[in-house]
Design a protein around this motif. Structure first.
Motif, PDB file in Angstrom:
ATOM      1  N   SER A 281       3.357 -41.226  13.641  1.00 22.26           N
ATOM      2  CA  SER A 281       4.525 -40.668  14.489  1.00 22.26           C
ATOM      3  C   SER A 281       4.217 -41.160  16.002  1.00 22.26           C
ATOM      4  O   SER A 281       3.189 -41.242  16.467  1.00 22.26           O
ATOM      5  CB  SER A 281       3.897 -39.009  14.626  1.00 22.26           C
ATOM      6  N   THR A 282       5.362 -41.360  16.578  1.00 23.28           N
ATOM      7  CA  THR A 282       5.522 -41.946  17.909  1.00 23.28           C
ATOM      8  C   THR A 282       6.159 -41.186  18.915  1.00 23.28           C
ATOM      9  O   THR A 282       7.186 -40.432  18.603  1.00 23.28           O
ATOM     10  CB  THR A 282       6.172 -43.501  17.701  1.00 23.28           C
ATOM     11  N   SER A 283       6.015 -41.188  20.299  1.00 23.02           N
ATOM     12  CA  SER A 283       6.750 -40.683  21.256  1.00 23.02           C
ATOM     13  C   SER A 283       6.818 -41.800  22.467  1.00 23.02           C
ATOM     14  O   SER A 283       5.786 -42.362  22.815  1.00 23.02           O
ATOM     15  CB  SER A 283       5.958 -39.444  21.955  1.00 23.02           C
ATOM     16  N   THR A 284       7.730 -41.968  22.677  1.00 19.95           N
ATOM     17  CA  THR A 284       8.062 -42.966  23.968  1.00 19.95           C
ATOM     18  C   THR A 284       8.699 -42.379  25.311  1.00 19.95           C
ATOM     19  O   THR A 284       9.502 -41.749  25.186  1.00 19.95           O
ATOM     20  CB  THR A 284       9.120 -44.148  23.275  1.00 19.95           C
ATOM     21  N   ARG A 285       7.955 -42.749  26.324  1.00 21.17           N
ATOM     22  CA  ARG A 285       8.409 -41.935  27.590  1.00 21.17           C
ATOM     23  C   ARG A 285       8.420 -43.063  28.875  1.00 21.17           C
ATOM     24  O   ARG A 285       7.700 -44.086  28.660  1.00 21.17           O
ATOM     25  CB  ARG A 285       7.130 -40.950  27.970  1.00 21.17           C
ATOM     26  N   THR A 286       9.171 -42.814  29.838  1.00 11.37           N
ATOM     27  CA  THR A 286       9.088 -43.538  30.888  1.00 11.37           C
ATOM     28  C   THR A 286       7.974 -43.278  31.845  1.00 11.37           C
ATOM     29  O   THR A 286       7.627 -41.759  31.737  1.00 11.37           O
ATOM     30  CB  THR A 286      10.434 -43.446  31.673  1.00 11.37           C
ATOM     31  N   PRO A 287       7.429 -43.994  32.703  1.00 15.04           N
ATOM     32  CA  PRO A 287       6.613 -43.396  33.646  1.00 15.04           C
ATOM     33  C   PRO A 287       6.909 -42.428  34.548  1.00 15.04           C
ATOM     34  O   PRO A 287       6.467 -41.602  34.976  1.00 15.04           O
ATOM     35  CB  PRO A 287       6.254 -44.761  34.578  1.00 15.04           C
TER      36      PRO A 287
END
Length: 319
Positions: A281-287
């Protein structure tokens, strides 16, 4: 942020006949005094500045000692008050704050993963990371630090001079990530059957695409259910479009580090999708998401070299 990676199968643009840029070849022969190794000192200086802020997001009392111990950066600031423009300086203000924010976010990720059952921490391209000393880790956890021998030797000398003691068991693994680092890691005591948490902090965009894919495949192979991985990626199709950004310009002009000369400029693999296809499972966020959460850190600006940066958090489901 301390490894140097080049391969003959994936040469970088504008290099010599061996496929490596002059900066990369220099870094192969040195510890932290050149090439990508020097960026480990940049991050250490940023962590030192963050440590001394009144509104600090992360504390690293060892960071300034690394900076002062290396001739290459003896005159770099370790407090924002030593910078004439203060936070208006793109390098020591905005970029250093970015590194401070990243440190805090990944600190939280490691501690959360350990709380959820991870018993081993693996730092890929560990550089001058001191999480084994800084974080409130149970004493029975093990922190494996993978990096080139020269970088780890420099770090050990500084820590020895400080009489620093790790809070968890710390195991340096002196190996280049272009070599058989998996065997070196397991030979050092890493157990693939035990849940682990991995960090690739400020690492992957220095790697040729095939090397990144091989690294991610190896992490998948060495992890059991309940393990976790966090890494930093860049989504820009053309990194050179940001050559004149304030951050890259200031880094070149003030301390002589041309990050775009060190980054691999070839096509990037979709490591996030690759992990998802293998069941993670993956989650991608911006700084900037975390800037808003913590109320401190960089926000978007024009011609922003941070625009394409993403922080990816992946978890391998348990049985």
């Amino acid at each position: 942020m301390s490894e140097t990676f080049t391969t003959e199968e994936s040469p970088r643009p504008a290099t010599g006949g061996d496929g490596a840029s002059p900066a990369a070849r220099q870094a192969d022969a040195e510890g932290v005094d050149g090439g990508v190794g020097l960026t480990a000192l940049l991050v250490a200086a940023a962590r030192a500045i963050e440590t001394h802020r009144r509104d600090s997001l992360a504390q690293d009392v060892h960071a300034e000692h690394f900076v002062r111990a290396a001739a290459a950066c003896a005159d770099w600031p370790v407090r924002i008050g030593q910078v004439p423009e203060g936070d208006e300086n793109p390098l020591w203000g905005r970029f250093a704050r970015y590194f401070g924010l990243r440190t805090r976010v990944l600190d939280d990720f490691v501690l959360g993963s350990v709380h959820d059952g991870a018993r081993q921490v693996v730092l890929l391209g560990a550089g001058l990371d001191t999480r084994a000393f800084r974080l409130d880790l149970p004493s029975d956890r093990v922190v494996f630090e993978i990096d080139r021998a020269g970088v780890l030797a420099f770090k050990q000398q500084v820590l020895t001079d400080l009489s620093a003691a790790p809070r968890a068991k710390r195991v340096p693994v002196p190996v280049d990530l272009r070599e058989d680092w998996a065997t070196a890691l397991t030979s050092a005591g890493f157990d693939p059957a035990v849940p682990s948490v991995w960090l690739a902090e400020g690492l992957l965009f220095y790697l040729p695409g095939p090397v990144e894919t091989r690294l991610v495949d190896t992490v998948d192979r060495l992890t059991t259910g309940g393990s976790a991985l966090a890494f930093e990626a860049k989504l820009e199709k053309d990194l050179l479009a940001y050559r004149d950004s304030a951050i890259y310009t200031a880094t070149r002009e003030q301390i002589g580090i041309d990050l775009l000369d060190l980054f691999d400029l070839g096509p990037r693999p979709d490591s996030t999708g690759h992990l998802a296809a293998r069941g993670w499972s993956t989650s991608t966020r911006t700084p900037f998401d975390f800037t808003r959460r913590h109320g401190r850190g960089p926000l978007p600006e024009a011609n922003d070299a941070l625009e394409g940066n993403r922080w990816v958090f992946a978890h391998k489901p348990g049985p």
